[in-house]
Design a protein around this motif. Structure first.
Motif, PDB file in Angstrom:
ATOM      1  N   GLY A  75       0.830  -1.184   0.000  1.00  0.00           N
ATOM      2  CA  GLY A  75       0.000   0.000   0.000  1.00  0.00           C
ATOM      3  C   GLY A  75       0.869   1.240   0.000  1.00  0.00           C
ATOM      4  N   ASP A  78      -3.691   4.124   0.870  1.00  0.00           N
ATOM      5  CA  ASP A  78      -4.225   3.312  -0.222  1.00  0.00           C
ATOM      6  C   ASP A  78      -3.736   1.879   0.006  1.00  0.00           C
ATOM      7  OD1 ASP A  78      -5.304   2.369  -2.549  1.00  0.00           O
ATOM      8  OD2 ASP A  78      -4.066   3.588  -3.905  1.00  0.00           O
ATOM      9  N   LEU A 131      -2.901  -3.159  -2.549  1.00  0.00           N
ATOM     10  CA  LEU A 131      -2.260  -3.062  -3.860  1.00  0.00           C
ATOM     11  C   LEU A 131      -1.289  -4.219  -4.069  1.00  0.00           C
ATOM     12  CD1 LEU A 131      -1.313   0.738  -3.763  1.00  0.00           C
ATOM     13  CD2 LEU A 131      -3.409  -0.280  -4.695  1.00  0.00           C
ATOM     14  N   GLU A 163       1.430  -2.313  -8.606  1.00  0.00           N
ATOM     15  CA  GLU A 163       0.501  -1.182  -8.460  1.00  0.00           C
ATOM     16  C   GLU A 163       1.066  -0.135  -7.498  1.00  0.00           C
ATOM     17  OE1 GLU A 163      -3.801  -3.450  -9.192  1.00  0.00           O
ATOM     18  OE2 GLU A 163      -2.931  -3.322  -7.184  1.00  0.00           O
ATOM     19  N   ARG A 173       2.013   3.841  -8.535  1.00  0.00           N
ATOM     20  CA  ARG A 173       1.476   5.010  -7.845  1.00  0.00           C
ATOM     21  C   ARG A 173       2.591   5.830  -7.196  1.00  0.00           C
ATOM     22  NH1 ARG A 173      -1.941   1.376  -8.790  1.00  0.00           N
ATOM     23  NH2 ARG A 173      -4.216   1.549  -8.649  1.00  0.00           N
ATOM     24  N   TYR A 218      -6.185   7.725  -9.370  1.00  0.00           N
ATOM     25  CA  TYR A 218      -6.585   6.344  -9.059  1.00  0.00           C
ATOM     26  C   TYR A 218      -7.898   6.362  -8.269  1.00  0.00           C
ATOM     27  CZ  TYR A 218      -1.746   5.717 -10.407  1.00  0.00           C
ATOM     28  OH  TYR A 218      -0.553   5.744 -11.101  1.00  0.00           O
ATOM     29  N   ASP A 247     -10.572   4.694  -8.465  1.00  0.00           N
ATOM     30  CA  ASP A 247     -11.224   3.429  -8.121  1.00  0.00           C
ATOM     31  C   ASP A 247     -10.640   2.784  -6.866  1.00  0.00           C
ATOM     32  OD1 ASP A 247     -12.911   3.657 -10.307  1.00  0.00           O
ATOM     33  OD2 ASP A 247     -11.596   2.512 -11.638  1.00  0.00           O
ATOM     34  N   ASP A 248      -9.504   3.288  -6.381  1.00  0.00           N
ATOM     35  CA  ASP A 248      -8.906   2.737  -5.164  1.00  0.00           C
ATOM     36  C   ASP A 248      -9.728   3.140  -3.943  1.00  0.00           C
ATOM     37  OD1 ASP A 248      -7.008   1.942  -6.926  1.00  0.00           O
ATOM     38  OD2 ASP A 248      -5.333   3.018  -6.016  1.00  0.00           O
ATOM     39  N   PHE A 302      -9.585   4.664  -0.527  1.00  0.00           N
ATOM     40  CA  PHE A 302      -8.665   5.477   0.255  1.00  0.00           C
ATOM     41  C   PHE A 302      -9.168   5.657   1.686  1.00  0.00           C
ATOM     42  CE2 PHE A 302      -7.552   6.769  -4.055  1.00  0.00           C
ATOM     43  CZ  PHE A 302      -6.161   6.775  -3.992  1.00  0.00           C
TER      44      PHE A 302
END
Length: 360
Positions: free
Chosen positions: A126, A144, A147, A151, A155, A181, A183-184, A186
């Motif tokens: 993350g 985040d 991941l 990914e 980021r 991002y 769609d992540d 948070f």
């Protein structure tokens, strides 16, 4: 009593301070709590009169928790404000935390007691952005989670740019994450400090809350590099349960293998002394093997000998499982503690991955 001597006493200002601190809105309420008249309160506040010890000063001491000497001679409000100011951690110390961190932790989606994946396969990644919000001047965080390694790298790189062969954070890096991002999932929250620890409190809307606590190193370094956090959150998967985790934070991209990261994340576990019971079982096994070797060859084994072998294996297995279960429960399922040595080991591990591109 001369006026100059009377002015040395602070009882008048302390009465007003204690009244507010105790939640009283009027002098009459304070007088009732002390078992004295309102006229006695007025005499102190308006004329500087010093009342008798009993009941006025004794009851005021019991109510406030201050000594009679402090009530008479100390400006209590000023003293408490000084103590708070000394205890507070400066904004500059909070600023040392600002930056983008990798997060390393184990996934929590498996059912309890049914985790079969290797440590490396269970490792998740993350990012954590710690930034100063100009709107309130406070340090905030945005995390985040969930991941893959690729990914997280993508980021992390999107929030940096090269400048004179150095990788530096872009301005507004925390906004880049959430804008690019979307769609992540948070987590948003705040960062607080005491003189010994760092506290991160954040939430993903109504879906989850997360608390992380880290050691705050006693260091004059201009920036914080990372550490090991004790985290409390809700597990992922079908069984949404409260869970405790260990989370590694690093400002630098750790390029070591998953296995190497896991080794540091596990805080040296399982470095456990199994105790004398384990020696007893080992001696039992050694005796059983010796006995077996002294017996007739395999081709002359009969059913009785075979049964004895199976009984021996059963006893050994039962004893080993009992000891292993006890050791695991005692050492891993009671309290997870992150020592300053654990945190220091992780810090030095992170420093291994500072290079010319990452230095600022």
């Amino acid at each position: 009593m001369s006026n100059g001597f009377a002015e040395a006493y602070k009882l008048d200002v302390n009465l007003e301070f204690i009244k507010k601190k105790s939640g009283f809105s009027t002098d009459k309420e304070l007088a009732n709590a002390l078992g004295v008249s309102q006229a006695q309160i007025n005499a102190v506040k308006q004329n500087g009169k010093i009342p008798g010890v009993d009941p006025f000063l004794m009851n005021l001491s019991r109510l406030s928790g201050y000594t009679i000497n402090d009530l008479l001679l100390e400006d209590l409000e000023d003293r408490e404000m000084t103590i708070v100011a000394r205890a507070a951690v400066s904004v500059d110390e909070h600023r040392k935390l600002i930056g983008l961190y990798y997060l390393y932790y184990f996934g929590t989606s498996s059912f309890k007691g049914r985790e079969t994946s290797t440590d490396a396969a269970a490792l998740e990644f993350g990012l954590l952005a710690v930034y100063m919000d100009p709107a309130d001047g406070m340090v905030h965080c945005r995390a985040d989670f969930g991941l893959t390694r690729d990914e997280a790298d993508e980021r992390y790189d999107a929030c940096h740019e090269l400048f004179n062969s150095h990788s530096i954070l872009k301005k507004g890096f925390q906004s880049i994450l959430i804008n690019k991002y979307q769609d992540d999932l948070f987590y948003e929250g705040t960062v607080n400090m005491t003189h010994g620890h760092i506290f991160l409190q954040c939430a993903a809307g109504a879906k989850d809350n997360l608390s992380m606590i880290l050691h705050r190193p006693d260091s004059r370094a201009p920036r914080y590099i990372g550490g090991i956090a004790a985290a409390l959150s809700i597990s992922k998967g079908r069984e949404a349960s409260p869970c405790m985790q260990i989370v590694g934070m690093s400002k630098y991209k750790i390029t070591a293998s998953e296995e190497e990261i896991v080794r540091h994340l596990l805080l040296g576990y399982p470095s456990i002394d199994p105790g004398p019971e384990f020696d007893h079982v080992l001696n039992y096994i050694a005796d059983a093997v010796q006995y077996h070797n002294e017996q007739t060859p395999v081709e002359t084994h009969n059913m009785t000998a075979d049964l004895a072998d199976r009984n021996t294996r059963f006893v050994i297995s039962a004893n080993l499982m009992t000891i292993i279960t006890r050791i695991v429960i005692q050492n891993l399922f009671r309290v997870i503690k992150i020592s300053t040595r654990d945190d220091d080991d992780w810090y030095h591990f992170c420093k291994l991955f500072i290079n010319d591109v990452q230095k600022k």
